[in-house]
Design a protein around this motif. Structure first.
Motif, PDB file in Angstrom:
ATOM      1  N   GLN A  55       2.179  10.112  -5.615  1.00  0.00           N
ATOM      2  CA  GLN A  55       3.413  10.532  -6.273  1.00  0.00           C
ATOM      3  C   GLN A  55       4.610   9.646  -5.924  1.00  0.00           C
ATOM      4  O   GLN A  55       5.630   9.667  -6.621  1.00  0.00           O
ATOM      5  N   PHE A  56       4.487   8.830  -4.876  1.00  0.00           N
ATOM      6  CA  PHE A  56       5.603   7.973  -4.478  1.00  0.00           C
ATOM      7  C   PHE A  56       5.442   6.530  -4.983  1.00  0.00           C
ATOM      8  O   PHE A  56       6.179   5.643  -4.575  1.00  0.00           O
ATOM      9  N   ASN A  57       4.479   6.314  -5.855  1.00  0.00           N
ATOM     10  CA  ASN A  57       4.333   5.038  -6.557  1.00  0.00           C
ATOM     11  C   ASN A  57       4.220   3.844  -5.602  1.00  0.00           C
ATOM     12  O   ASN A  57       5.025   2.912  -5.649  1.00  0.00           O
ATOM     13  N   VAL A  58       3.209   3.876  -4.750  1.00  0.00           N
ATOM     14  CA  VAL A  58       2.965   2.740  -3.856  1.00  0.00           C
ATOM     15  C   VAL A  58       2.259   1.667  -4.671  1.00  0.00           C
ATOM     16  O   VAL A  58       1.034   1.658  -4.812  1.00  0.00           O
ATOM     17  N   CYS A  59       3.040   0.730  -5.212  1.00  0.00           N
ATOM     18  CA  CYS A  59       2.481  -0.192  -6.208  1.00  0.00           C
ATOM     19  C   CYS A  59       1.510  -1.194  -5.597  1.00  0.00           C
ATOM     20  O   CYS A  59       0.699  -1.773  -6.297  1.00  0.00           O
ATOM     21  N   GLY A  60       1.602  -1.415  -4.283  1.00  0.00           N
ATOM     22  CA  GLY A  60       0.687  -2.352  -3.654  1.00  0.00           C
ATOM     23  C   GLY A  60      -0.587  -1.717  -3.131  1.00  0.00           C
ATOM     24  O   GLY A  60      -1.363  -2.369  -2.424  1.00  0.00           O
ATOM     25  N   PHE A  61      -0.832  -0.459  -3.483  1.00  0.00           N
ATOM     26  CA  PHE A  61      -1.964   0.257  -2.900  1.00  0.00           C
ATOM     27  C   PHE A  61      -3.294  -0.436  -3.171  1.00  0.00           C
ATOM     28  O   PHE A  61      -4.112  -0.619  -2.263  1.00  0.00           O
ATOM     29  N   SER A  62      -3.546  -0.844  -4.417  1.00  0.00           N
ATOM     30  CA  SER A  62      -4.852  -1.431  -4.743  1.00  0.00           C
ATOM     31  C   SER A  62      -5.066  -2.758  -4.022  1.00  0.00           C
ATOM     32  O   SER A  62      -6.189  -3.075  -3.624  1.00  0.00           O
ATOM     33  N   ALA A  63      -3.999  -3.548  -3.842  1.00  0.00           N
ATOM     34  CA  ALA A  63      -4.123  -4.811  -3.111  1.00  0.00           C
ATOM     35  C   ALA A  63      -4.486  -4.557  -1.653  1.00  0.00           C
ATOM     36  O   ALA A  63      -5.353  -5.218  -1.075  1.00  0.00           O
ATOM     37  N   MET A  64      -3.829  -3.559  -1.053  1.00  0.00           N
ATOM     38  CA  MET A  64      -4.126  -3.240   0.346  1.00  0.00           C
ATOM     39  C   MET A  64      -5.507  -2.608   0.488  1.00  0.00           C
ATOM     40  O   MET A  64      -6.225  -2.867   1.456  1.00  0.00           O
ATOM     41  N   ALA A  65      -5.885  -1.769  -0.476  1.00  0.00           N
ATOM     42  CA  ALA A  65      -7.207  -1.146  -0.437  1.00  0.00           C
ATOM     43  C   ALA A  65      -8.294  -2.207  -0.559  1.00  0.00           C
ATOM     44  O   ALA A  65      -9.306  -2.164   0.155  1.00  0.00           O
ATOM     45  N   THR A  66      -8.104  -3.183  -1.447  1.00  0.00           N
ATOM     46  CA  THR A  66      -9.068  -4.272  -1.602  1.00  0.00           C
ATOM     47  C   THR A  66      -9.161  -5.089  -0.317  1.00  0.00           C
ATOM     48  O   THR A  66     -10.256  -5.446   0.134  1.00  0.00           O
ATOM     49  N   MET A  67      -8.023  -5.367   0.287  1.00  0.00           N
ATOM     50  CA  MET A  67      -8.002  -6.128   1.533  1.00  0.00           C
ATOM     51  C   MET A  67      -8.775  -5.403   2.632  1.00  0.00           C
ATOM     52  O   MET A  67      -9.564  -6.024   3.356  1.00  0.00           O
ATOM     53  N   LEU A  68      -8.576  -4.099   2.751  1.00  0.00           N
ATOM     54  CA  LEU A  68      -9.286  -3.332   3.782  1.00  0.00           C
ATOM     55  C   LEU A  68     -10.791  -3.363   3.576  1.00  0.00           C
ATOM     56  O   LEU A  68     -11.558  -3.461   4.540  1.00  0.00           O
ATOM     57  N   GLU A  69     -11.222  -3.282   2.322  1.00  0.00           N
ATOM     58  CA  GLU A  69     -12.661  -3.298   2.042  1.00  0.00           C
ATOM     59  C   GLU A  69     -13.252  -4.691   2.291  1.00  0.00           C
ATOM     60  O   GLU A  69     -14.393  -4.819   2.740  1.00  0.00           O
ATOM     61  N   ALA A  70     -12.478  -5.726   1.995  1.00  0.00           N
ATOM     62  CA  ALA A  70     -12.968  -7.099   2.152  1.00  0.00           C
ATOM     63  C   ALA A  70     -12.883  -7.589   3.594  1.00  0.00           C
ATOM     64  O   ALA A  70     -13.525  -8.572   3.959  1.00  0.00           O
ATOM     65  N   LEU A  71     -12.089  -6.901   4.411  1.00  0.00           N
ATOM     66  CA  LEU A  71     -11.905  -7.278   5.815  1.00  0.00           C
ATOM     67  C   LEU A  71     -12.267  -6.105   6.723  1.00  0.00           C
ATOM     68  O   LEU A  71     -11.394  -5.498   7.347  1.00  0.00           O
TER      69      LEU A  71
END
Length: 220
Positions: free
Chosen positions: A172-188
C-alpha cells in the motif's frame, strides 16, 4: 522500470553515454538474458527510452571506477512484482521469474569476471500524488516502519521475510523498487547487509513524500 508492462524484465545492449564518457554493455551477458524471451523478458528495449533508474547509477559507476575504463554493465529494468491482481506472493512471482533469476545468478557466479550488483531503487511513495487519501506526513510513521522492516529483511538476506512484509501491507505504500530488490535477493542467496543511510524527501506542494536508503551487501 516505470513503463515496463509487457514483461517482468527488459534488457538493452545499447551503450550508455554520459558527461563522463561511454559506459559499454556486456553484450554477451545481455544476449543470454534476452534469449529467455517473453513473457519473462521484453522482446523490445523500448522501455529503456524514457528511464532514469539505470542512468543515475551509470554516473556513480563511472566515477568510482574511473581508473578502470574497461568496465561493462548488464542493464536490467524490473517490472511490477504484481503478476496477478488476485494474488500477490513470492511463489507466484518466482514461478514466472525463476528462469531469469537463474540466468542472472550464473552471470554473477562466473569466475572469469568480477561482478557488482546494483539495485537502484526508491522505497515508499506516499501522499495524494501517489493515490493516497492522506498526506505524506500523516503516513510517514507507518511507511517508515514498513521500510525498516524491509531493510531488516534485506540485511538478513531473508527473501521470504522480505516478501511477507510487502504482502502484509499489500504494497500500500508503493515501494517501486520492490521487484528489483526481490530479484537481487533471489539471485544473491546467502548475503548479509548493512544499512548505510535512510531519509524521507517531502514534496510539500503535493503533500507527498518518497523514502530512500543505501545498503551494502556482501556474501556470508
Amino acid at each position: 522500470g516505470h513503463k515496463l508492462t509487457d514483461s517482468l524484465y527488459s534488457v538493452t545492449s545499447k551503450n550508455y553515454e554520459t558527461p563522463l564518457g561511454i559506459l559499454r554493455t556486456d553484450t554477451d551477458a545481455v544476449a543470454g538474458l534476452a534469449a529467455l524471451g517473453p513473457p519473462v523478458v521484453s522482446p523490445s528495449d523500448w522501455p529503456h527510452r524514457d528511464e532514469h533508474s539505470i542512468e543515475f547509477s551509470t554516473l556513480f559507476l563511472q566515477r568510482i571506477f574511473r581508473e578502470q575504463p574497461g568496465i561493462t554493465i548488464v542493464p536490467v529494468l524490473c517490472g511490477s512484482a504484481q503478476i496477478d491482481p488476485q494474488e500477490y506472493s513470492r511463489e507466484l512471482y518466482m514461478a514466472h521469474a525463476s528462469r531469469f533469476v537463474q540466468a542472472l545468478s550464473q552471470i554473477i557466479a562466473d569466475n572469469s569476471r568480477r561482478t557488482i550488483v546494483v539495485a537502484s531503487v526508491d522505497f515508499c511513495h506516499i501522499g495524494p500524488k501517489f493515490g493516497h487519501g492522506q498526506t505524506g506526513r500523516s503516513l510517514e510513521h507507518e511507511a517508515t516502519e514498513h521500510d525498516r522492516a524491509l531493510l531488516d529483511h534485506l540485511a538478513a538476506g531473508d527473501a521470504a521475510g522480505f516478501w511477507a512484509e510487502s504482502v502484509r501491507v499489500k504494497d500500500q505504500f508503493n515501494v517501486c523498487g520492490f521487484s528489483a530488490m526481490a530479484t537481487m535477493l533471489e539471485a544473491l542467496p546467502n548475503v548479509r547487509g548493512s544499512l548505510l543511510g535512510y531519509a524521507v524527501h517531502h514534496e510539500d506542494p503535493t503533500l507527498s513524500a518518497v523514502s530512500y536508503a543505501a545498503m551494502g551487501l556482501w556474501g556470508k
